[in-house]
Design a protein around this motif. Sequence first.
Motif, mmCIF file in Angstrom:
data_model
loop_
_atom_site.group_PDB
_atom_site.id
_atom_site.type_symbol
_atom_site.label_atom_id
_atom_site.label_comp_id
_atom_site.label_asym_id
_atom_site.label_seq_id
_atom_site.Cartn_x
_atom_site.Cartn_y
_atom_site.Cartn_z
ATOM 1 N N SER A 333 0.880 -6.230 -0.963
ATOM 2 C CA SER A 333 0.791 -5.208 -2.005
ATOM 3 C C SER A 333 1.418 -5.640 -3.317
ATOM 4 C CB SER A 333 1.475 -3.927 -1.521
ATOM 5 O OG SER A 333 2.847 -4.174 -1.274
ATOM 6 N N SER A 700 6.461 -0.282 2.490
ATOM 7 C CA SER A 700 7.064 -0.002 1.186
ATOM 8 C C SER A 700 7.695 1.379 1.191
ATOM 9 C CB SER A 700 6.000 -0.082 0.086
ATOM 10 O OG SER A 700 6.516 0.367 -1.146
ATOM 11 N N PHE A 703 5.915 4.909 -0.458
ATOM 12 C CA PHE A 703 4.852 5.744 0.096
ATOM 13 C C PHE A 703 5.409 6.670 1.174
ATOM 14 C CE2 PHE A 703 2.705 2.049 -1.620
ATOM 15 C CZ PHE A 703 1.719 2.653 -2.383
ATOM 16 N N HIS A 710 0.743 -0.969 5.695
ATOM 17 C CA HIS A 710 -0.674 -1.284 5.486
ATOM 18 C C HIS A 710 -0.890 -2.772 5.757
ATOM 19 C CE1 HIS A 710 -4.496 0.280 4.049
ATOM 20 N NE2 HIS A 710 -4.709 -0.901 3.503
ATOM 21 N N GLY A 747 -3.089 -4.964 -2.018
ATOM 22 C CA GLY A 747 -2.762 -3.578 -2.329
ATOM 23 C C GLY A 747 -1.905 -3.473 -3.566
ATOM 24 N N ASP A 749 1.515 -1.195 -5.076
ATOM 25 C CA ASP A 749 2.528 -0.142 -4.924
ATOM 26 C C ASP A 749 3.355 0.043 -6.192
ATOM 27 O OD1 ASP A 749 4.091 -2.403 -4.902
ATOM 28 O OD2 ASP A 749 5.256 -1.849 -3.135
ATOM 29 N N TRP A 787 -1.737 3.597 -0.407
ATOM 30 C CA TRP A 787 -1.821 2.418 -1.247
ATOM 31 C C TRP A 787 -3.157 2.376 -1.980
ATOM 32 C CZ3 TRP A 787 2.093 -1.431 0.044
ATOM 33 C CH2 TRP A 787 2.843 -1.118 1.169
ATOM 34 N N THR A 789 -6.054 -0.025 -2.922
ATOM 35 C CA THR A 789 -6.528 -1.225 -2.226
ATOM 36 C C THR A 789 -7.542 -1.944 -3.093
ATOM 37 O OG1 THR A 789 -6.211 -0.175 -0.081
ATOM 38 C CG2 THR A 789 -7.609 -2.119 -0.136
#
Length: 1007
Positions: A333, A700, A703, A710, A747, A749, A787, A789
């Motif tokens: 991410s 993470s 989230f 993820h 991803g 974040d 996330w 994506t």
Amino acid sequence: MKLTTIFMLIVCIHVNARGFSQTVSFSGKDVSLQSVFSSLEKQTGLSFFFNYALLKDAKPVTLEVRDVSIEDALKEVLKDEGLDFYRTGKTIFIVRKKDSSPAVVEKKSDSTPDQQVDVKGRVVNSQGEPLVGASIALVNGKKGTLTNEKGMFELRGVPVGTKLEISYAGYSMRSVEVTGNEQLRVELTLANDKLDEAQVIAYGNTTQRFNVGNVTTVKAAVIEKQLVTNPLLALEGRVPGLFITQSTGLPGTGVTVRIGGQNSLTKGNDPLYVVDGVPYTSQLLPTLASILGTSGVGLAGTGSGNPLSFINPADIESIDVLKDADATAIYGSRAANGAILITTKKGKTGNTLVNINAQNGWGTVPRKLHLLNLRQYLQMRHEAQRNDGISTPAVSDYDINGTWDSTRSTDWQKTLLGGKAQYTDMQASASGGNGNTQFLVGGGYHRETTPFPGNLSDQKGSLHFTLNNASANQKFHLQLSASYMVDDNQLISTDFTGTAMKLAPDAPPLYTVAGGLNWAPLANVNSTWANPLATLYRTYGNKTNNLIGNGVLSYLILPDLYVKTSLGYTNLVSNETQIFPLLSDAPEIRPLVKGSANFANSQINSWIIEPQLNYRHYLSKGKLDIVIGSTIQQNNSYNQKFSGTNYNTDAQLQDIHSAANVTVTSTVNSTYKYNAAFGRINYNWQDKYIVDFTARRDGSSRFGPQNQFHNFASAAAGWIFSNEPLMKNIIPAVSFGKLKVSYGTTGNDQIGDYTFLNLYNNLTSAVPYQGVNGLTSAGIYNPYLQWETTKKFQVGLDIGLLKDRILLSATYDQNRSSNELLQYALPIIAGFASINPVNFPATIQNSDWEFSISADIIKGRNFSWATYINLTIPQNRLISFPNIAQSTYATTYVVGQPFTITKVYHLRGVDPATGVYQFSDAKGGISFRPDTASTQTKSVIINSAPKLYGGLGNTFRYKGFELDFLFQAVKQIGNNYYFGNSPGQFFGTSNSGNQPNYVLARWQKTW
């Protein structure tokens, strides 16, 4: 302090003398040569290399020596054995006495062409250091192996006459013919071919020849020639697919970086920055002043400037820009928007080398905006008065009512922006080492001023060091590196550029006859303008300390398996001061106000631990490379802003304790936690077919609990068709050719911390209820926050012509980002305006064609000419946005159109009778008020994204002289300042009145 320095010097000299003395002792009777060699290896850390057949007939030796040199000991041992030795680097070779020269090959016996023999050898660099993991392969591809921790290898059953190809990343490949049972010493030299230069990738390195990802590398030789304080600016025009926007021309300016376009509609689009394996922040915390400009849209509440301004470009060995999924998916991410890997310089084996570099120069503003001169300006002002039916200028029309001298003129761009910015840069370093330990230590000083009036400057002092050490058996390796910078940037709160463009040409002189600031007062002492030089008293200072530290420990468990741990720490601390003294205010209001000041303290620190297992093995006819590991990372952000008011005197403004009133205006205190597991499998079969698989599972703290983890992955393949025998015969001019393709997911974040939680803000008032401040709701709990994506696809073709003197590359990239994080509007009865952010089912696409050509056009002994060209053609559009018409984004985005558009009214000119602007209404008719409810329509779409960009660079060398130049080209629609700002009007005390001369092409009223 002096005593400490002397003591440290003595210690260093002592260690140095001990490290190179190589004295040994031995006592033994009738012992074998192997036993003697083993004892000497343990005492010295040297490696002995010999063919066991040489020792088969050796006689036992009796030896008694104490504290003698290794050379004397060996002479005594071998004097009656018919053997000799020679030393290269950390290796001692035992050979027959009749051939004591350091031959590459020593034959054991004569062999017939059909005979199979065992081949042993050692692969080293030009300093004699072992190259661990070098590839040794038969040309026919049936056998191969990798070197061990001492650079040694063994291949059994090799047919006589076969050729071995020895290769290592960053070094030129060598071929050696097998002539019999033999021991080889193969020395590889650093690659001159750009295809074989080392490229740093995530958790490893490769070369452009074998890389199936989309990676561009910029080396220190290029970076060092750029007169920049931010290493990102050295990449402008040199990397296809990388678009860099500089906010201002001031030192420490904001820099916006986009790799492959914009993947998020409203959230962070910054790439991942990694310095020596340590992630580095892409945005600064909120700052007091905005004079340095922003670095794009990042996390909520980001400040001006750019954090990479606190890294010394002179300390950098290379910068690698990672663009596609194969290169970035293993970062998960954090690299949805690409990654930029910065590798600092390391020490090298050899004599101590001292390098000193000093530069001094100057800079000016190269272009000015074409503004109205005095005659044109006065003509515009009087014409505007007539058009409005005004016969006598108002009392506040100081520029034309006689208050100001309309016969004198000032070029305000020359006055406020026409100075020379001085540039001073000094760098010094010392490096060196032996086969086991290498070091580098360097320091730098940089000072840069501005073209503005006043004594404004940015000063930097930096220190960088690296230390590499390997155990005597080369199994354990330790690498330490650290960079530290102190930056003192003293500027003003407001840029002079806006004032220089708008100030009337007949504005008063800056100084009075007595030498003070001129406020051009009226008889009632009220000032008629705001003297722009008063801004020099409103200073803004930012003092920053930046530390980046990294440690890497690795140990070879098995010949093909080693364990590695990378540890990193960063600490970025800033202290800001912004003052507003009474001297900066007009004299008539000074009795009514007091001086004030703002203060801010910021700190961003992070740590990371990344244990890894690396396995490299020659499998079947190819090389297998496997990496698995995990990441544990934490970022802490802290920021406080204070305001001090009602100071007794301007002399106390730097001291917050002297303020009568102190207010905490804002605070930041957040923690970001991240952990992951990752892996990569790479297989290279006969240097022709390459496959690469990466995977990562991210977690993470940004989230909600329902979607905190993820998975991301990628797959890539490459075919080096130039290594096919058929292709060599068909197209002999093509020395290199590679097709590559990759697909994967990453991803994003970059949404700020705690956004999924119930959030509250303090509610303050002059008289708190019952002495306690209240709380106001600022966010709604959203455990399903997910996330963004991005799915990335890339296909590319690399071609080398005329023995790689000409390199061509063409790449197509496509990124599709979905699950966009946007603000969701709420009705006012909810208590707050929106939920931010919420996942929307919107999908956006970025695609681009990237082309690059590099060529050594002339490559002579005294003269050479090299050129480099790159071109990027990007596109973006909104693929889908279900129910957009019912959302608050209906007036912002259009499905099928670029998402970087701006909707504007359709201008139809002016009414020839009245001069009033005319626009198209919703029905295609003409309207004077397109913004009314009945006629509102913004039917014209303007796309502000670049349509193409690229660069052209050339390097000419003649003997000891070198000339480099780079042209950068961008085709893009931006804000047009030629339209001016309210032409014809005058705002005296706000210093606004002048216009670009473009406004002369105007409608004129007929009288």
